[in-house]
Design an enzyme around this catalytic site. Structure first.
Site, PDB file in Angstrom:
ATOM      1  N   GLY A 110       8.534   2.578  -1.842  1.00 43.46           N
ATOM      2  CA  GLY A 110       7.119   2.161  -2.174  1.00 43.46           C
ATOM      3  C   GLY A 110       6.684   2.933  -3.458  1.00 43.46           C
TER       4      GLY A 110
ATOM      5  N   ARG B  85      13.584  -1.506  -2.199  1.00 40.24           N
ATOM      6  CA  ARG B  85      14.223  -1.000  -1.104  1.00 40.24           C
ATOM      7  C   ARG B  85      15.524  -1.451  -0.857  1.00 40.24           C
ATOM      8  NH1 ARG B  85       8.773  -0.382   1.166  1.00 40.24           N
ATOM      9  NH2 ARG B  85       8.067   1.749   1.233  1.00 40.24           N
TER      10      ARG B  85
ATOM     11  N   ASP C 237      11.643   9.762   1.092  1.00 42.50           N
ATOM     12  CA  ASP C 237      12.608  10.240   2.109  1.00 42.50           C
ATOM     13  C   ASP C 237      13.635   9.152   2.023  1.00 42.50           C
ATOM     14  OD1 ASP C 237      11.273   8.415   3.575  1.00 42.50           O
ATOM     15  OD2 ASP C 237      11.042   9.797   5.383  1.00 42.50           O
TER      16      ASP C 237
ATOM     17  N   THR D  75       5.403   9.309  -3.363  1.00 39.83           N
ATOM     18  CA  THR D  75       5.022   8.828  -2.423  1.00 39.83           C
ATOM     19  C   THR D  75       3.724   8.866  -1.817  1.00 39.83           C
ATOM     20  OG1 THR D  75       5.548   8.167   0.062  1.00 39.83           O
ATOM     21  CG2 THR D  75       6.244  10.177  -0.753  1.00 39.83           C
TER      22      THR D  75
ATOM     23  N   ASP E 228       2.625   9.045   0.882  1.00 48.82           N
ATOM     24  CA  ASP E 228       2.573   9.290   2.260  1.00 48.82           C
ATOM     25  C   ASP E 228       2.371  11.034   2.651  1.00 48.82           C
ATOM     26  OD1 ASP E 228       2.667   6.591   2.867  1.00 48.82           O
ATOM     27  OD2 ASP E 228       4.732   6.714   3.328  1.00 48.82           O
TER      28      ASP E 228
ATOM     29  N   ASP F  88       4.803  12.729   2.962  1.00 51.37           N
ATOM     30  CA  ASP F  88       5.606  13.499   4.216  1.00 51.37           C
ATOM     31  C   ASP F  88       6.622  14.003   3.836  1.00 51.37           C
ATOM     32  OD1 ASP F  88       6.642  11.199   2.929  1.00 51.37           O
ATOM     33  OD2 ASP F  88       6.696   9.867   4.864  1.00 51.37           O
TER      34      ASP F  88
ATOM     35  N   ARG G  76     -19.335   2.916   4.979  1.00 46.10           N
ATOM     36  CA  ARG G  76     -20.244   3.795   5.763  1.00 46.10           C
ATOM     37  C   ARG G  76     -21.678   3.174   5.203  1.00 46.10           C
ATOM     38  NH1 ARG G  76     -20.760   8.115   8.227  1.00 46.10           N
ATOM     39  NH2 ARG G  76     -18.737   9.014   8.065  1.00 46.10           N
TER      40      ARG G  76
ATOM     41  N   MET H  10      -2.952   4.119   5.361  1.00 49.80           N
ATOM     42  CA  MET H  10      -1.370   4.212   5.157  1.00 49.80           C
ATOM     43  C   MET H  10      -1.043   5.374   5.547  1.00 49.80           C
ATOM     44  SD  MET H  10       0.085   1.364   2.351  1.00 49.80           S
ATOM     45  CE  MET H  10       0.338  -0.230   2.496  1.00 49.80           C
ATOM     46  N   GLY H  11       0.393   5.350   5.559  1.00 51.71           N
ATOM     47  CA  GLY H  11       1.096   6.782   5.838  1.00 51.71           C
ATOM     48  C   GLY H  11       2.330   6.775   6.326  1.00 51.71           C
ATOM     49  N   ARG H  12       2.532   5.374   6.781  1.00 50.28           N
ATOM     50  CA  ARG H  12       3.713   5.258   7.690  1.00 50.28           C
ATOM     51  C   ARG H  12       3.928   6.205   8.952  1.00 50.28           C
ATOM     52  NH1 ARG H  12       8.273   2.519   6.110  1.00 50.28           N
ATOM     53  NH2 ARG H  12       7.891   2.692   3.799  1.00 50.28           N
TER      54      ARG H  12
ATOM     55  N   GLU I 206     -15.884  10.536  12.015  1.00 47.63           N
ATOM     56  CA  GLU I 206     -16.368  10.980  13.589  1.00 47.63           C
ATOM     57  C   GLU I 206     -14.935  11.401  14.113  1.00 47.63           C
ATOM     58  OE1 GLU I 206     -18.665   8.804  12.090  1.00 47.63           O
ATOM     59  OE2 GLU I 206     -19.827  10.342  12.209  1.00 47.63           O
TER      60      GLU I 206
ATOM     61  N   GLU J 176      -2.059   4.547  10.053  1.00 46.75           N
ATOM     62  CA  GLU J 176      -1.313   3.162  10.731  1.00 46.75           C
ATOM     63  C   GLU J 176      -0.003   3.549  11.650  1.00 46.75           C
ATOM     64  OE1 GLU J 176       0.937   1.208   7.568  1.00 46.75           O
ATOM     65  OE2 GLU J 176       1.977   2.911   6.731  1.00 46.75           O
TER      66      GLU J 176
HETATM   67  O1  F6P Z   1       5.864   4.724   1.873  1.00 43.13           O
HETATM   68  C1  F6P Z   1       4.649   4.178   1.514  1.00 43.13           C
HETATM   69  C2  F6P Z   1       3.936   2.985   2.239  1.00 43.13           C
HETATM   70  O2  F6P Z   1       2.855   2.654   1.485  1.00 43.13           O
HETATM   71  C3  F6P Z   1       3.489   3.401   3.576  1.00 43.13           C
HETATM   72  O3  F6P Z   1       2.442   4.327   3.520  1.00 43.13           O
HETATM   73  C4  F6P Z   1       3.563   2.163   4.251  1.00 43.13           C
HETATM   74  O4  F6P Z   1       3.869   2.231   5.737  1.00 43.13           O
HETATM   75  C5  F6P Z   1       4.658   1.368   3.704  1.00 43.13           C
HETATM   76  O5  F6P Z   1       5.071   2.187   2.177  1.00 43.13           O
HETATM   77  C6  F6P Z   1       4.496  -0.228   3.359  1.00 43.13           C
HETATM   78  O6  F6P Z   1       5.711  -0.507   2.809  1.00 43.13           O
HETATM   79  P1  F6P Z   1       5.589  -2.076   2.041  1.00 43.13           P
HETATM   80  O7  F6P Z   1       4.946  -2.062   0.700  1.00 43.13           O
HETATM   81  O8  F6P Z   1       7.159  -2.282   1.960  1.00 43.13           O
HETATM   82  O9  F6P Z   1       4.898  -3.158   3.096  1.00 43.13           O
END
Ligand code: F6P
Length: 324
Positions: free
Chosen positions: A11, A72, A103, A126, A128, A130, A155, A170-172, A188, A222
């Site tokens: 990504g 990918r 990763d 990335t 994320d 992570d 808000r 997002m964030g996988r 909240e 997510e």
């Molecule tokens: O790893 C980055 C990311 O944006 C994640 O947060 C998300 O789950 C994923 O890639 C989405 O991937 P794609 O763009 O292939 O739908």
């Protein structure tokens, strides 16, 4: 080290261009030829590899996305695919690689290095955050600020209509984006995969909050184990069982991957890019250049992929305390 290649994979993340720029210019500074591979590992296999000059990276530090494109690759997961990629690099006498990605990218880079031995250093690209071995990944800060801007806007309308909003970020499998924009956006609740989401508690608190607050923002990562924002919203709505209250879901999606990188991401990307080339020159390989406690460090791909970087407990506590 005479010729190196650089690519982006997985990504895209804001700041990848700043990182490419730093790699290209650091290499040229040291008299090393530098090649750009387009479309990540797929491009390596197909031989989409072109020499870059200093001007190839002019006017990109401020741009999101990646001028080298990203993908990918399924084929790179096969031994045959990796052999094709090696043959392409060998034909050009590439003797070092900079892999910018997350990763998945580093998993591929590690296998490739172990099979074919071309020295490789990674840069953490990335949104994320992570990756073990760096406090922050390139793109994370921009993504958080993008999500935060959206939450601020939500808000306004939530307050105008006394609504409860579930905002999915997002964030996988990681809750970093959710936690940071949850704290910054005054959410909240924040639901993340790293901690068990207690829906009963959320329902109880929402009922209590009704007395003091007319609208609420709940940030959902997510990857939360209870499901996506839509699924969670349905469950909570049924249990809150308040006819007068409207529940809404906003999924921010890929907007979080675009936009001009923040200053922090540009600086981090530039530092990691330079460190990757410096690392190759000084014999580093099979590792990533990251920034921990303000200092550049190299961490083996094995640790980057295998170890986890837990969200700090006080961040989660902060949300609970500040939302009362
Ligand atoms: O790893 C980055 C990311 O944006 C994640 O947060 C998300 O789950 C994923 O890639 C989405 O991937 P794609 O763009 O292939 O739908």
């Amino acid at each position: 080290m005479k010729k190196i290649a650089v690519f982006t994979s997985g990504g895209d993340a804001p700041g990848m261009n700043a990182c490419i720029r730093a790699v290209v210019r650091t290499a040229i500074f040291h008299g090393i030829e530098v090649y750009g591979i387009t479309y990540g590992y797929d491009g390596m296999i197909a031989g989409n590899i072109k020499k870059m000059q200093s001007h190839s990276v002019s006017n990109i530090i401020q741009r999101g996305g990646t001028i080298l494109k990203s993908a990918r690759s399924e084929e790179f997961m096969t031994k045959e695919g990796r052999k094709k990629a090696y043959d392409q690099l060998k034909a050009l006498e590439i003797d070092g690689i900079v892999a910018i990605g997350g990763d998945g990218t580093f998993t591929g880079a590690k296998v490739f290095f172990e099979e074919f031995g071309i020295p490789t250093v990674g840069c953490p690209g990335t949104i994320d955050n992570d990756i073990y071995g760096t406090d922050y990944t390139i793109g994370f800060d921009t993504a958080v600020n993008t999500a935060l801007e959206a939450i601020d806007k939500i808000r306004d309308t939530a307050a105008a209509h006394d609504r409860i909003f579930f905002v999915e970020v997002m964030g996988r499998d990681s809750g970093y984006i959710a936690v940071e924009c949850g704290i910054g956006g005054g959410a909240e609740f924040v639901m993340v995969p790293e901690t068990e989401t207690d829906l009963k508690k959320v329902v109880k608190s929402l009922k209590n909050l009704r007395k003091s607050k007319s609208s609420s923002i709940i940030v959902v990562a997510e990857g939360d184990e209870e499901g996506n924002a839509e699924v969670i919203m349905d469950q909570v709505k049924n249990k809150v069982n308040d006819e007068d209250k409207e529940f809404k879901v906003t999924t921010l999606g890929h907007i979080q991957r675009g936009g001009n990188p923040t200053a922090r991401d540009r600086v981090l990307a530039s530092r990691c890019g330079m460190a990757a080339v410096d690392g190759l020159i000084s014999g580093q390989s099979n590792c990533m250049a990251g920034v921990v406690n303000g200092d550049v460090i190299y961490t083996s791909f094995e640790d980057c992929i295998g170890k986890t970087k837990p969200i700090k407990g006080d961040h989660l506590k902060l949300i609970e305390i500040l939302s009362i």
